[in-house]
Structures are given as C-alpha cells and as structure tokens.
Write a protein that holds these residues in place. Structure first.
Motif, PDB file in Angstrom:
ATOM      1  N   THR A 279      -6.672  -3.600  -5.938  1.00 57.65           N
ATOM      2  CA  THR A 279      -6.157  -2.247  -6.110  1.00 57.65           C
ATOM      3  C   THR A 279      -7.029  -1.281  -5.316  1.00 57.65           C
ATOM      4  O   THR A 279      -8.238  -1.462  -5.192  1.00 57.65           O
TER       5      THR A 279
ATOM      6  N   ASP B 222      -5.632   4.428  -8.207  1.00 59.34           N
ATOM      7  CA  ASP B 222      -5.606   3.031  -8.646  1.00 59.34           C
ATOM      8  C   ASP B 222      -4.219   2.477  -8.335  1.00 59.34           C
ATOM      9  O   ASP B 222      -3.328   2.510  -9.171  1.00 59.34           O
ATOM     10  N   THR B 223      -4.029   2.006  -7.120  1.00 54.33           N
ATOM     11  CA  THR B 223      -2.722   1.524  -6.683  1.00 54.33           C
ATOM     12  C   THR B 223      -2.855   0.126  -6.088  1.00 54.33           C
ATOM     13  O   THR B 223      -3.872  -0.212  -5.474  1.00 54.33           O
ATOM     14  N   ASP B 224      -1.829  -0.683  -6.262  1.00 51.89           N
ATOM     15  CA  ASP B 224      -1.842  -2.033  -5.706  1.00 51.89           C
ATOM     16  C   ASP B 224      -1.932  -1.985  -4.186  1.00 51.89           C
ATOM     17  O   ASP B 224      -1.392  -1.085  -3.533  1.00 51.89           O
TER      18      ASP B 224
ATOM     19  N   PRO C 237      -1.859  -1.094 -12.541  1.00 49.81           N
ATOM     20  CA  PRO C 237      -3.189  -1.315 -11.973  1.00 49.81           C
ATOM     21  C   PRO C 237      -4.313  -0.852 -12.887  1.00 49.81           C
ATOM     22  O   PRO C 237      -5.363  -1.502 -12.976  1.00 49.81           O
TER      23      PRO C 237
END
Length: 555
Positions: free
Chosen positions: A259, A301-303, A355
């Motif tokens: 992430t 907080d991102t994939d 995430p």
C-alpha cells in the motif's frame, strides 16, 4: 542502565572502505547473508553479528532508500490497531517503543499527540478514552506518560489552528518520533562495527544454489560495475516491497499487498501545530507532525501495483491530503504551500479488507532449503522482528554455522551515539560546542540530536580544516563537515544519499536546498575522488530527483 558494546566513551572502529568490504565478500563464506538494507535487513544483520555470526548484507540502493526512509517517522504502538483487535501487535509495538527510547535516545524522542473530537468524528469521547486507557495499560512500565482529556477551550488554546466549528473536546497522549533514515543507518553502522559486511549499491540478481539448497547471493556492484557472489550457509530475504519479485524467480506465490503512503511538507507558519495532531478523515487516521520550521502531514493508504521503485507523489495523493487537512484545520492549505513530499510503500501481508484494515503484523517463511524470508511488519518493531528470525534460523540451522551463536543482545545493546542520560548529556555537549567550537545553537543542537555522543567523530575532519565548520548554505544548521563525514564514515555514495538520508535537506528545504547540495557535492568530491564532470553529474542527478519529488505541481 543499558549495557553493551557501544557504551559512550569507548573507541568505536571506523567503517571499512567499500573496497575492503567487496574483498571480504569475494573471500569469505558467511554464516548469514541478507538481501535488503532497510530497517529490517539492517536489524537482522545487527542481531546476528552481535551474536557472533559472520554476516554479509547487500542492498540494491542506499540504506533505507526504500520503505525505511518514507515512513511517517513515528515510533508507536499503533493506537488505531486496537479497533481491529490486534492487541499483540500493539503490545509489541509499545514494548519496542520503550526499548528504542533507551537504546537510541538521540534518534527516538517522546512526542506529545493531540486527538481532537468533533461532532461528526468517527469515534466519540467515550470510545477514545477506552482505547487510550488500553494503550496506557499495554505500555506497562515502558510507558511514556498517561493520556488525559482536554476540554474544547483547552484544546483550542493548545492548538488554535484546529477547525473550531463542531469541536467538542480532545485527548493528549504520547508516542515517539524518529528520523527513519538515520535510525536505519545507525543500525547498519552498528552491524558493521560488530563485524558484518554491509554494502549498499550491491543488487542481488539471483541466488546461488548447490543442489536444492540456496548457498549464496549473486550480486552486481552498481557503484563499481562489477559482479560477484556472496557465499553463505543461510540466506535471509528482507527485501520489503521487492519480496514478491524474488519469490517469483523461485516460482513461489505472491504474499504481499503493498500500500502506498504519501506525506506532504509545508512551512510551519502555514500549519502551526505545537504537538502532533492525530485526526480522522473518513476511515483514515492522519497526522500533522511538527518538525523544526516545518510541519509534515500524512499519510494516504491506497493499494499499489507496479514497480516498487517507481512510486512517487501524484496529484490525487496531494488532493486527498490537502482536503483532509483543510477539513480539520482552519489554515486553507493549497498546492503552492507544499515545499517537500515523499511517497513510499508498506510491504504488508496480503489480507482482506480496506488498506487501512490490513494487519501490520509480520511473518517468517522458509524454503527452498537455505532461504528464509521475513515480510510485513513496521518500523517500530524492527528489532523484535530481527531477533525472531535470527533465533529461528539459529534453532534450525545452528549446526551449519562456523561458531556457536550467543543469545540476542539487541534489547540491551545501545545504538551508536546513545547514552543513558541523554537529556543532561545534550545540555552539556551543546554548551561545549558553542564555547569550544564556536557553533551556533541551532548547529550544535542538530549535531548532538543527529549523532549523539559521536558528534565529535563527525566533527573530526574540521579539526584539520576549520572551514568545514561553515554551514552548507546561509541559514542552514547543517555543516560542511557533515558531508565529508557522510562520505568517509557513513557509506554515502551519491549526493542524494547525503541530501535525503544522511540529512533531510531534500525533504525539508526550499526546492530541495540546491545551494546546500552544490556545496555538499564539492566536499564529497574530495572525499570520494569525483572529478569535475562527476561532481556536476551528481548535482544534476540530485536536481532531477527533486523535480520528480515535486512533479505533482506540474500536473
């Protein structure tokens, strides 16, 4: 009282030259070889070396150039993980936080946090009080201080930049802050002084095998354009976000869910916070953290899918962080206020959920024979992670090693520069630097906070050349001597190594501090033997990195 091999006042060995380390890699067979020079790999190298094992570590870039210099720079238990029932993870984090405050007091410092509660906040005061009470209890005797509630009036008095509309109350609690890159470097230097070979810019390009067993690492020396093999009885992969790339070459399944996290830097006058402010925006907890004349905010907080080496701050990341900040503060930040940024990947274990819900726990895997992999985890728990994997390797492979290893010593062995009574030491050392060396208070404070008891070692080149006591640029607390020390004693290979990871001038300076970069390049050139052409190439490469860091402004 903390004891160990690195007590203040003891003469510490100089770090071996790059040539000497390469010669050892070619000549020796090591008990343990490690892929990855982030905080986890450096921690494994230190733990194993302090047990008496022969150790070699190779890192494809600079130490901490991946995840370990791109964190939120916090040493914490993870208050929000209590929501997901990760009690063991929080307890371990709080225990490690307490140890690091003792083992590296110059690099890990207590920090007050404020958590405001608005009418539309995700959690109400009762739930937060319960969570913070549990946080205090789990910290036990290693706690920093107990939380307390703040009325709306007291909260606005403490943090007047908070959005007052709908503000109900808040809480104050404590965690710790660090310079993540220098913490990683300190761990790597400690490993080297304990006898390990720790080589940056040496990329693992394959695994050496004898039959079915892994018996070494094939590497390419990026700095010298040579190839070689590290022969080892056991290999440990601590490759962070690159873990699955290595596993793919072995025909193994992917185990990570990386992430992306982004942080933005603004001048403190644009976001004046006195404590670190923890605030929710939707489901995501963000922090606004004071850092000298600046405040940094994050994180997203991102994939992430793609090359771990290509992650950068993008326009949508900036929009999200600014939107979240402006919803919680009254300052009205804009893109033009941003003076620095960083983006990194968390090498999280694959899991279900959003995430933010993915566990920050870690795992140790073995296979094929001779290879162990450690993955997941977080900055705060690096020491415990390292102890766990080395203990497991010793238990299963101990008969293969050249010596009978001792027990782990890292819970009591201080890092270079540490001293038990750092507060009083700092006061006397800063005074001595002002009186004896004629340094400004800002420069003296920075030296002691960065190097601890080793600040005199860092200043040693200036004893031969007093001109090195000048700042790298007007108004900067960073001295020219630090560039020389980075090249001679801290394994810096490029200008960016110094500007971003030996110091943080790239992240917390106007436009990446180009004047300081030019001065630093000239001093590093003498130490590293760069000619004029190479010096200009280093400056150009660094300025290109600054441009990539701030590319979102052109979007």
């Amino acid at each position: 009282m903390i004891g160990g091999d690195e007590e203040p006042g003891q003469a510490l060995p100089a770090v071996a030259t790059r040539a000497a380390m390469l010669e050892r890699l070619e000549r020796e067979t090591f008990d343990l070889a490690i892929i990855g020079g982030g905080i986890t790999g450096a921690g494994v190298a230190r733990d194993a070396a302090l047990r008496g094992l022969s150790v070699a570590l190779v890192e494809q870039g600079d130490f901490a150039s991946g995840t370990s210099s791109r964190s939120s720079r916090l040493i914490h238990g993870g208050l929000r993980y209590l929501r997901y029932g990760h009690l063991g993870l929080v307890r371990e984090g709080l225990h490690e936080r307490g140890l690091l405050l003792r083992l590296a007091p110059h690099l890990v410092r207590p920090l007050a946090f404020v958590m405001p509660v608005w009418e539309d906040s995700r959690d109400g005061p009762l739930l937060l009080r319960l969570g913070l009470t549990g946080y205090d209890v789990l910290a036990g005797t290693l706690g920093i201080g107990r939380h307390r509630g703040l009325s709306r009036e007291r909260l606005l008095e403490a943090e007047p930049s908070l959005r007052s509309e709908g503000l109900k109350a808040g809480f104050r609690y404590f965690d710790a802050t660090t310079d993540d890159a220098r913490l990683t470097l300190s761990v790597a230097l400690s490993a080297a002084r304990a006898g390990a070979v720790a080589l940056n810019y040496a990329k693992a390009v394959g695994l050496e095998r004898t039959g079915e067993r892994v018996t070494g690492i094939n590497f390419r020396d990026a700095a010298g354009d040579a190839e070689g093999t590290v022969r080892a009885r056991v290999v440990v992969s601590a490759a962070g976000p690159w873990t699955d790339q290595l596993r793919e070459t072995l025909g193994q399944r992917a185990i990570l869910r990386p992430t992306k996290g982004v942080h933005l830097v603004v001048r403190r006058e644009r976001l004046p916070v006195n404590a670190a402010v923890a605030f929710y925006y939707g489901e995501r907890l963000l922090f606004a953290v004071p850092h000298d004349e600046h405040t940094y905010i994050g994180t997203t907080d991102t994939d992430w899918q793609g090359d771990p080496g290509s992650v950068e701050t993008e326009s949508e990341d900036v929009e999200y962080v600014l939107e979240a900040t402006n919803a919680s503060f009254s300052t009205g930040l804009e893109v033009g206020d941003i003076v620095g940024a960083w983006a990194g990947l968390r090498p999280l274990l694959a899991d279900e959920g959003t995430p933010s819900e993915v566990s920050r726990d870690y795992d140790i895997l073995d296979g094929p024979p001779g290879l162990y992999t450690i993955c997941g985890g977080k900055l705060t728990s690096f020491r415990s992670m390292a102890e766990q994997i080395v203990s497991q390797v010793v238990e299963r492979e101990g008969e293969r090693f050249s010596v009978r290893p001792r027990r782990s010593r890292t819970a009591r062995a201080p890092l270079p520069g540490a001293t038990a009574d750092f507060k009083n030491y700092r006061r006397s050392a800063v005074a001595a630097l002002g009186g004896g060396w004629g340094l400004t208070e800002a420069a003296a404070n920075r030296l002691v906070d960065t190097y601890g008891t080793e600040h005199v070692r860092a200043l040693a080149p200036a004893a031969r050349n007093p001109e090195l006591l000048e700042p790298l640029a007007e108004g900067s607390p960073v001295l020219a001597v630090e560039a020389v020390n980075a090249a001679e004693q801290e394994m810096a290979v490029t200008l960016e190594d110094f500007m971003r990871r030996r110091t943080d001038l790239m992240l917390f300076g106007e436009g990446g501090s180009p004047a300081a970069a030019s001065a630093a390049a000239r001093h590093m050139a003498k130490a590293l033997g760069w000619d004029g052409e190479e010096t200009e190439r280093q400056i150009g490469s660094y300025l290109e990195a600054v441009s990539r860091m701030m590319a979102f402004r052109r979007g």
